[in-house]
Design an enzyme around this catalytic site. Sequence first.
Site, PDB file in Angstrom:
ATOM      1  N   GLU A  82       0.822  -1.205   0.000  1.00 35.20           N
ATOM      2  CA  GLU A  82       0.000   0.000   0.000  1.00 35.20           C
ATOM      3  C   GLU A  82       0.862   1.264   0.000  1.00 35.20           C
ATOM      4  O   GLU A  82       0.571   2.222  -0.721  1.00 35.20           O
ATOM      5  CB  GLU A  82      -0.923   0.034   1.238  1.00 35.20           C
ATOM      6  CG  GLU A  82      -1.860  -1.139   1.367  1.00 35.20           C
ATOM      7  CD  GLU A  82      -1.328  -2.249   2.266  1.00 35.20           C
ATOM      8  OE1 GLU A  82      -2.134  -2.826   3.027  1.00 35.20           O
ATOM      9  OE2 GLU A  82      -0.119  -2.546   2.199  1.00 35.20           O
ATOM     10  N   CYS A 110      -2.908  -2.517   7.489  1.00 36.73           N
ATOM     11  CA  CYS A 110      -2.501  -2.340   8.889  1.00 36.73           C
ATOM     12  C   CYS A 110      -2.686  -0.867   9.276  1.00 36.73           C
ATOM     13  O   CYS A 110      -3.060  -0.032   8.442  1.00 36.73           O
ATOM     14  CB  CYS A 110      -1.044  -2.760   9.060  1.00 36.73           C
ATOM     15  SG  CYS A 110       0.137  -1.655   8.236  1.00 36.73           S
TER      16      CYS A 110
END
Length: 176
Positions: A82, A110
């Site tokens: 990401e 996360c």
Amino acid sequence: MFAPRADMQVRPYSSPFFIRKLIYKRMESDSYYMGLALEAAREGLAAGEVPVGAVLVDEAGEVLARAFNRPIGLHDPTAHAEIMVLRAGARLRGNYRLPGLSLYVTIEPCIMCLGAMLAARVRRVVFGAPDPKGGACVSLYRLAEDARLNHRLEVTGGVREAECRELVQEFFKVRR
């Protein structure tokens, strides 16, 4: 302002048929972009990384960036898929803000990755499998909808969930 003529028939865009069509189209495109993220995750698996892939897509459906996890190879704990696509997207756009963009990732982001998405003002995150040990969207935290933050993003989970989960499970079975 537009006013229909008396002989014109105006079909409202809120009809159930139109809404179903939009939802189906979105589900279909979500599956396509998740497929691209899965391809990136498989590249990561081949490189010896935890197989997580991500794709950054603009409002027109153009893929701006595609990446897989690289913390092992780059010796960088922040080199999650990401983060890698956010960095690439920011370079392409010439701006650290990425409003209107959607990020597709095979595993629920996360805290670090979701925080970066919030800071970048990403519009939407779509993930495949939930992460019960570290997920910041729905599993452990719900940061994307936290009213205390100045930005929220739309979250869609479970897209091609079984494929995403199996890829990660396969990796850890071999490693253990």
